[in-house]
Design an enzyme around this catalytic site. Sequence first.
Site, mmCIF file in Angstrom:
data_model
loop_
_atom_site.group_PDB
_atom_site.id
_atom_site.type_symbol
_atom_site.label_atom_id
_atom_site.label_comp_id
_atom_site.label_asym_id
_atom_site.label_seq_id
_atom_site.Cartn_x
_atom_site.Cartn_y
_atom_site.Cartn_z
ATOM 1 N N ASN A 7 7.413 14.881 -14.397
ATOM 2 C CA ASN A 7 7.304 14.479 -15.737
ATOM 3 C C ASN A 7 5.808 14.485 -16.180
ATOM 4 O OD1 ASN A 7 6.766 12.686 -17.719
ATOM 5 N ND2 ASN A 7 8.783 11.810 -17.606
ATOM 6 N N HIS A 10 2.519 11.390 -19.102
ATOM 7 C CA HIS A 10 1.124 10.672 -19.175
ATOM 8 C C HIS A 10 -0.027 11.388 -19.367
ATOM 9 C CE1 HIS A 10 3.487 7.232 -19.248
ATOM 10 N NE2 HIS A 10 4.115 7.520 -18.138
ATOM 11 N N ARG A 18 -7.489 10.095 -27.661
ATOM 12 C CA ARG A 18 -8.462 10.582 -28.477
ATOM 13 C C ARG A 18 -7.871 11.675 -29.468
ATOM 14 N NH1 ARG A 18 -13.964 9.778 -26.162
ATOM 15 N NH2 ARG A 18 -13.739 7.782 -25.556
ATOM 16 N N HIS A 43 9.322 13.401 -22.130
ATOM 17 C CA HIS A 43 10.351 12.644 -23.049
ATOM 18 C C HIS A 43 9.688 12.569 -24.389
ATOM 19 C CE1 HIS A 43 11.914 8.255 -23.244
ATOM 20 N NE2 HIS A 43 12.353 8.976 -24.442
ATOM 21 N N ARG A 45 9.590 10.626 -27.331
ATOM 22 C CA ARG A 45 9.939 9.480 -27.840
ATOM 23 C C ARG A 45 10.041 9.127 -29.352
ATOM 24 N NH1 ARG A 45 9.661 5.063 -23.521
ATOM 25 N NH2 ARG A 45 10.376 3.861 -25.222
ATOM 26 N N ARG A 49 4.695 8.549 -29.022
ATOM 27 C CA ARG A 49 3.149 7.986 -28.204
ATOM 28 C C ARG A 49 2.621 8.744 -27.224
ATOM 29 N NH1 ARG A 49 6.031 3.207 -24.319
ATOM 30 N NH2 ARG A 49 7.224 2.665 -26.478
ATOM 31 N N HIS A 50 3.443 9.675 -26.679
ATOM 32 C CA HIS A 50 2.726 10.794 -25.684
ATOM 33 C C HIS A 50 3.081 12.360 -26.190
ATOM 34 C CE1 HIS A 50 6.500 9.918 -23.578
ATOM 35 N NE2 HIS A 50 5.987 8.954 -22.915
ATOM 36 N N GLU A 70 13.899 14.524 -21.967
ATOM 37 C CA GLU A 70 14.462 13.232 -22.110
ATOM 38 C C GLU A 70 14.263 12.913 -23.479
ATOM 39 O OE1 GLU A 70 12.633 12.123 -18.005
ATOM 40 O OE2 GLU A 70 12.216 10.987 -19.572
ATOM 41 N N THR A 100 7.859 1.426 -20.737
ATOM 42 C CA THR A 100 8.679 2.683 -20.077
ATOM 43 C C THR A 100 10.369 2.466 -20.348
ATOM 44 O OG1 THR A 100 8.929 4.244 -18.351
ATOM 45 C CG2 THR A 100 8.432 1.720 -17.790
ATOM 46 N N THR A 101 10.862 3.284 -19.914
ATOM 47 C CA THR A 101 12.435 3.143 -20.142
ATOM 48 C C THR A 101 13.086 2.108 -19.414
ATOM 49 O OG1 THR A 101 12.442 5.570 -20.314
ATOM 50 C CG2 THR A 101 14.425 4.492 -20.544
ATOM 51 N N GLU A 151 21.510 11.016 -14.163
ATOM 52 C CA GLU A 151 20.295 10.520 -13.440
ATOM 53 C C GLU A 151 20.407 9.140 -13.295
ATOM 54 O OE1 GLU A 151 16.561 12.203 -14.873
ATOM 55 O OE2 GLU A 151 15.244 10.466 -14.069
ATOM 56 N N HIS A 192 12.567 7.264 -11.824
ATOM 57 C CA HIS A 192 11.992 6.283 -12.572
ATOM 58 C C HIS A 192 11.206 5.347 -11.491
ATOM 59 C CE1 HIS A 192 10.688 3.343 -15.317
ATOM 60 N NE2 HIS A 192 10.944 4.000 -16.222
ATOM 61 N N GLY A 193 9.671 5.371 -11.724
ATOM 62 C CA GLY A 193 9.022 4.399 -10.572
ATOM 63 C C GLY A 193 9.011 5.061 -9.109
ATOM 64 N N GLY A 214 6.984 10.989 -12.553
ATOM 65 C CA GLY A 214 5.653 11.402 -13.632
ATOM 66 C C GLY A 214 4.637 10.404 -13.077
HETATM 67 N N1 PXP Z 1 13.483 9.731 -15.486
HETATM 68 C C1 PXP Z 1 13.772 9.173 -16.899
HETATM 69 C C2 PXP Z 1 15.049 9.288 -17.295
HETATM 70 C C3 PXP Z 1 12.809 8.626 -17.387
HETATM 71 O O1 PXP Z 1 12.867 8.107 -18.687
HETATM 72 C C4 PXP Z 1 11.368 8.705 -16.704
HETATM 73 C C5 PXP Z 1 10.208 7.891 -17.717
HETATM 74 O O2 PXP Z 1 9.844 8.673 -18.561
HETATM 75 C C6 PXP Z 1 11.310 9.141 -15.662
HETATM 76 C C7 PXP Z 1 12.222 9.812 -14.851
HETATM 77 C C8 PXP Z 1 9.632 9.110 -14.818
HETATM 78 O O3 PXP Z 1 9.442 7.953 -14.482
HETATM 79 P P1 PXP Z 1 7.984 7.740 -13.861
HETATM 80 O O4 PXP Z 1 7.062 8.036 -14.881
HETATM 81 O O5 PXP Z 1 8.112 5.926 -13.488
HETATM 82 O O6 PXP Z 1 8.089 8.539 -12.471
#
Ligand code: PXP
Length: 239
Positions: A7, A10, A18, A43, A45, A49-50, A70, A100-101, A151, A192-193, A214
């Site tokens: 992902n 970021h 900037r 993602h 959004r 934002r990104h 996403e 974050t989500t 997921e 996620h995380g 990510g």
């Molecule tokens: N999977 C999903 C569905 C997410 O929404 C996110 C965050 O955008 C991630 C994975 C990645 O999470 P992380 O950036 O914490 O690794």
Amino acid sequence: MPKLGVNIDHIATLRQQRKIGYPSIIEAAKIVESCGAHQVTVHLREDRRHIQDEDVLQLKKILKIPFNLEMSLNNEIVEFALKVKPDEVCIVPERRQELTTEGGLDLEKNYKRVKSVVSQLKQRGIIVSLFIEPEIKSVLLAKELGADAVELHTGRYSLCKVGTKKFYFELNRIKKASKIVIEQGLILNAGHGLDYNNVKYISIIKGMNTLNIGFSIVARAVFVGLEKAIKEMLKLVTV
Ligand code: PXP
């Protein structure tokens, strides 16, 4: 062998600080490919934002590996996805103020809308995944709603210190839900995380297809470079 979806949101977070065009999301995506990772995930959004619409269009044009988008159930974004036609869409819940989500989709509450969006995306030949809590009830609903994949949200697991009682409790929830995902004939993804310390317990779960990661990769890239950060994660994921 599980696959790694990187992902790159970021990279865009940094760029948007900037708004002068770098670091480039396209350059990042090319590094993801050249490292042998299996998928690029972004993602889009609602608050942009990104990742921006133009990023999605460019990625769709240049990527040779699968592209996973996403997105929320927002009408305008769904219409955009139907036009762009990424390889896969993961439907996620979204709240404006969150960092974050937070949490998986409430499939009961959004039943009708999810059903309709899943069906529209599938008609376009897009693989549809639903981002859900690792709960049996949600897995069964995802199946009922016609999703191809789920997921499992590893956020709660990822917040636990590795090796603690709470950590094993959360890991067990993910393992139990994973078993049902496979039994239901759905594709099993998670994310996620996840980071360099906690990922290996998830990557060895039977039937795991793709882990979307990510933040930890981009954070590590600040010190060692994106290529090394991805390759280190690939080693842990592809066990
Ligand atoms: N999977 C999903 C569905 C997410 O929404 C996110 C965050 O955008 C991630 C994975 C990645 O999470 P992380 O950036 O914490 O690794």
